[in-house]
Write an enzyme that holds these catalytic residues in place. Structure first.
Site, PDB file in Angstrom:
ATOM      1  N   GLU A   1      19.865  16.660  -6.647  1.00 30.09           N
ATOM      2  CA  GLU A   1      20.999  16.070  -7.369  1.00 30.09           C
ATOM      3  C   GLU A   1      20.511  15.037  -8.380  1.00 30.09           C
ATOM      4  O   GLU A   1      19.786  14.114  -8.023  1.00 30.09           O
ATOM      5  CB  GLU A   1      21.974  15.418  -6.386  1.00 30.09           C
ATOM      6  CG  GLU A   1      23.084  14.599  -7.020  1.00 30.09           C
ATOM      7  CD  GLU A   1      23.894  15.372  -8.042  1.00 30.09           C
ATOM      8  OE1 GLU A   1      24.034  14.877  -9.180  1.00 30.09           O
ATOM      9  OE2 GLU A   1      24.386  16.470  -7.698  1.00 30.09           O
TER      10      GLU A   1
ATOM     11  N   ASN B   1      37.267  14.055 -10.383  1.00 31.13           N
ATOM     12  CA  ASN B   1      38.438  14.798 -10.857  1.00 31.13           C
ATOM     13  C   ASN B   1      39.709  14.343 -10.155  1.00 31.13           C
ATOM     14  O   ASN B   1      39.675  13.529  -9.233  1.00 31.13           O
ATOM     15  CB  ASN B   1      38.226  16.314 -10.715  1.00 31.13           C
ATOM     16  CG  ASN B   1      38.088  16.780  -9.274  1.00 31.13           C
ATOM     17  OD1 ASN B   1      38.544  16.132  -8.339  1.00 31.13           O
ATOM     18  ND2 ASN B   1      37.461  17.932  -9.082  1.00 31.13           N
TER      19      ASN B   1
ATOM     20  N   VAL C   1      15.844  18.324 -12.262  1.00 33.40           N
ATOM     21  CA  VAL C   1      14.964  19.483 -12.415  1.00 33.40           C
ATOM     22  C   VAL C   1      14.684  19.718 -13.900  1.00 33.40           C
ATOM     23  O   VAL C   1      15.591  19.720 -14.727  1.00 33.40           O
ATOM     24  CB  VAL C   1      15.606  20.731 -11.776  1.00 33.40           C
ATOM     25  CG1 VAL C   1      14.820  21.992 -12.123  1.00 33.40           C
ATOM     26  CG2 VAL C   1      15.698  20.561 -10.265  1.00 33.40           C
TER      27      VAL C   1
ATOM     28  N   GLU D   1      49.612  19.744 -16.756  1.00 37.17           N
ATOM     29  CA  GLU D   1      49.715  18.773 -15.680  1.00 37.17           C
ATOM     30  C   GLU D   1      50.565  17.594 -16.162  1.00 37.17           C
ATOM     31  O   GLU D   1      50.380  17.101 -17.272  1.00 37.17           O
ATOM     32  CB  GLU D   1      48.342  18.198 -15.324  1.00 37.17           C
ATOM     33  CG  GLU D   1      47.329  19.151 -14.799  1.00 37.17           C
ATOM     34  CD  GLU D   1      45.995  18.438 -14.568  1.00 37.17           C
ATOM     35  OE1 GLU D   1      45.971  17.181 -14.594  1.00 37.17           O
ATOM     36  OE2 GLU D   1      44.982  19.129 -14.383  1.00 37.17           O
TER      37      GLU D   1
ATOM     38  N   HIS E   1      36.914  20.565 -17.932  1.00 37.08           N
ATOM     39  CA  HIS E   1      36.742  21.830 -17.222  1.00 37.08           C
ATOM     40  C   HIS E   1      35.762  22.756 -17.939  1.00 37.08           C
ATOM     41  O   HIS E   1      36.124  23.846 -18.359  1.00 37.08           O
ATOM     42  CB  HIS E   1      38.090  22.556 -17.100  1.00 37.08           C
ATOM     43  CG  HIS E   1      39.152  21.777 -16.405  1.00 37.08           C
ATOM     44  ND1 HIS E   1      40.500  22.027 -16.592  1.00 37.08           N
ATOM     45  CD2 HIS E   1      39.083  20.760 -15.513  1.00 37.08           C
ATOM     46  CE1 HIS E   1      41.218  21.196 -15.840  1.00 37.08           C
ATOM     47  NE2 HIS E   1      40.371  20.410 -15.182  1.00 37.08           N
TER      48      HIS E   1
ATOM     49  N   ASN F   1      43.424  24.547 -13.155  1.00 32.61           N
ATOM     50  CA  ASN F   1      42.247  23.753 -12.809  1.00 32.61           C
ATOM     51  C   ASN F   1      41.251  24.635 -12.070  1.00 32.61           C
ATOM     52  O   ASN F   1      41.632  25.383 -11.174  1.00 32.61           O
ATOM     53  CB  ASN F   1      42.651  22.569 -11.933  1.00 32.61           C
ATOM     54  CG  ASN F   1      43.748  21.741 -12.564  1.00 32.61           C
ATOM     55  OD1 ASN F   1      44.866  22.223 -12.721  1.00 32.61           O
ATOM     56  ND2 ASN F   1      43.446  20.524 -12.929  1.00 32.61           N
TER      57      ASN F   1
END
Length: 548
Positions: A86, A164, A295, A404, A489, A527
């Site tokens: 991560e 989110n 990475v 939304e 998104h 979503n």
């Protein structure tokens, strides 16, 4: 109403000047205050837990978002040891204020990924710019600017689930064929969507509570205006703990959603991946996570498997150590942008030359566009607004938009309705390698947002006409109505059944997989994270059964 979208002078004496005077405290919090917490206050997990240079692992997963978390859990349950890499922090240690995450209206060092100034989705409020200087730090929200668009991404263990709004929407079945045409809809709706919703802890707001509680007044106003113009208002599932929110509203527990937390993480109540898939994965004893590791390369190893190069990062973004590990199999789950950029660079620079020419293509913004409307004084939206959206306006079939009804949790009465629309935007961009600059570019064009604006207008022009209201023009700059500069998104860039086979195996290399939003070609009609999760459930089940 004035052209700034706030009430003008009238018989009640409600003036813009008076309104600004009464909002000084919140503007001070949003735009001016800069309480800097020492950078050592919230660190990543101890370095002892990090992967060692020269290690060999059966499976390495790049990223800890939805797709990567599903893969790690199911592989571990199948008896496979997994190491997850991560780039962001672990977000498991409180800062000096006792909270892990910063508040929406008071961003600090924790808020942004390696920026020295905030880049909020709303750049202005009541005509005032609200971005401010912050210390450079490996914060939780990345506002990555590329190709004429800002792509907002979560940085940390749990990826986008950290930042989110948690709207957990399964697409209508009749729309699914346009989302993933090579995937059997029956198996998704019968098996993998239910599995994803269960794993994510999806739930629906209590409609009776919604109708009575102060913190959803803004959504009730949005519902009323939608229905008066003939649009259906639909409740939308979410991954927030609704029982906890009821206690927040009652004042019996610490506030998170009701306290306006959203953009930079929720300290309570939200069922992010840290509490669902990743918690289950860690509980198997077979999954380890190295936070603050980025990475940089994945190359075939001489003795089989893949050599994965990575940098361990300090919290100022500098490189603390360079490592090389070997993995038998590698899953790319760095998010649509992260996965796509890495694959495009590795192909173009000759590290993975057998990747096909579909790598980097089919990227879209899920048709995201934002806007605000200025309501009349008899339609206040509430001083306290729960930051977790719970409903939307569905005009997908007729106008190509689902909107939304979003919060504007400023802590003051704004008389504003705010919306994030998902639209049927047809444009797709491509990532490409810029050898001269040594980086990956995206050829998105801001003008490509116009179809999204037109589709959103199919809802809001009609509502404004019915209600006698206007658009807000003070939220995204001066005299700018549409938030056409961003996406929450990002999708595509390594599209299923094109850059990969129909289960995410990259063409050209055995043991390399894509399992995140890069697989989905640009739009989900809603979503996207439930679809990303369900597709990952489908793909990893097949991969475990046939490849391991």
């Amino acid at each position: 109403m004035t052209d700034h979208g706030v009430p003008g002078n009238g018989s009640n004496g409600f003036s813009r000047r008076g309104f600004l005077a009464r909002t000084g405290s919140i503007l001070g919090a949003v735009a001016l205050s800069a309480q800097v917490v020492p950078a050592h206050a919230a660190q990543a997990s101890p370095a002892a837990a990090a992967i060692g240079d020269g290690a060999r692992v059966p499976v390495l997963v790049i990223g800890t978002g939805y797709g990567g978390s599903v893969a790690a859990l199911r592989l571990a349950q199948a008896g496979v040891d997994v190491h997850m890499i991560e780039m962001g922090m672990a977000w498991d240690t409180p800062g000096s204020d006792g909270k892990i995450f910063a508040h929406t209206t008071n961003p600090d060092y924790r808020s942004y990924w390696l920026r020295t100034k905030t880049k909020a989705p709303l750049s202005n409020f009541l005509g005032f710019p609200i971005d401010k200087n912050v210390p450079r730090y490996t914060g939780i929200l990345d506002a990555e600017e590329m190709g004429g668009i800002i792509v907002y991404q979560g940085r940390g263990v749990g990826g986008g689930s950290l930042v989110n709004g948690g709207m957990a929407v399964t697409p209508k079945r009749q729309n699914f064929g346009a989302v993933l045409p090579s995937v059997d809809a029956a198996e998704m709706y019968d098996t993998y969507y239910p599995r994803a919703n269960a794993g994510l802890g999806v739930g629906l707001i209590d409609p009776a509570w919604f109708d009575s509680v102060d913190c959803y007044q803004y959504a009730r106003v949005g519902r009323k205006h939608a229905q008066r113009s003939g649009f259906p208002f639909v409740f939308v599932p979410d991954v927030y703990d609704w029982d906890y929110m009821k206690q927040e509203a009652a004042g019996t527990v610490p506030k998170s959603a009701v306290g306006g937390e959203i953009l930079y993480g929720n300290n309570y109540g939200k069922k992010s991946l840290q509490l669902t898939y990743l918690a289950q994965a860690k509980a198997t004893g077979r999954v380890n996570i190295s936070a603050l590791h980025q990475v940089t390369s994945v190359a075939p190893a001489a003795g089989g498997g893949y050599t994965v190069a990575m940098n361990q990062l300090n919290t100022d973004g500098s490189v603390a150590a360079v490592k090389s590990v070997t993995a038998d199999r590698v899953f790319f789950a760095a998010g649509s942008v992260g996965t796509s950029k890495l694959l495009v660079r590795l192909k173009a620079t000759g590290v993975l030359p057998a990747l096909n020419d579909e790598v980097g293509k089919g990227w879209g913004d899920n048709g995201n566009v934002m806007c605000g409307r200025a309501n009349h004084l008899w339609d206040p939206t509430g001083k306290v607004q729960a930051s977790i959206p719970c409903g939307g306006i569905d005009n997908w079939e007729a106008g190509g938009a689902f909107a939304e009804v979003a919060p504007l949790p400023t802590g003051i009465e704004t008389y504003a309705s705010f919306y994030l629309s998902i639209t049927r935007n047809p444009h797709r961009a491509e990532f490409s390698w810029n050898a001269a600059a040594g980086k990956v570019d995206l050829n998105w064009q801001t003008a490509w947002k116009q179809p999204s604006i037109d589709m959103a207008k199919s809802i809001f022009d009609k509502i404004n006409k019915k209600e006698g209201t206007i658009y807000r023009s003070d939220l995204f700059g001066l005299n700018k109505i549409w938030g056409d500069h961003l996406t929450y998104h990002p999708l595509g860039g390594a599209v299923l059944n094109k850059a990969t086979d129909n289960y995410g195996r990259l063409h050209g290399y055995s043991g390399l997989y894509v399992i995140d939003g890069a697989l989905i070609p640009g739009n989900t009609s809603v979503n996207p994270f439930v679809t990303i999760t369900a597709l990952a459930e489908r793909n990893i089940e097949k991969i475990i059964a046939t490849d391991l």
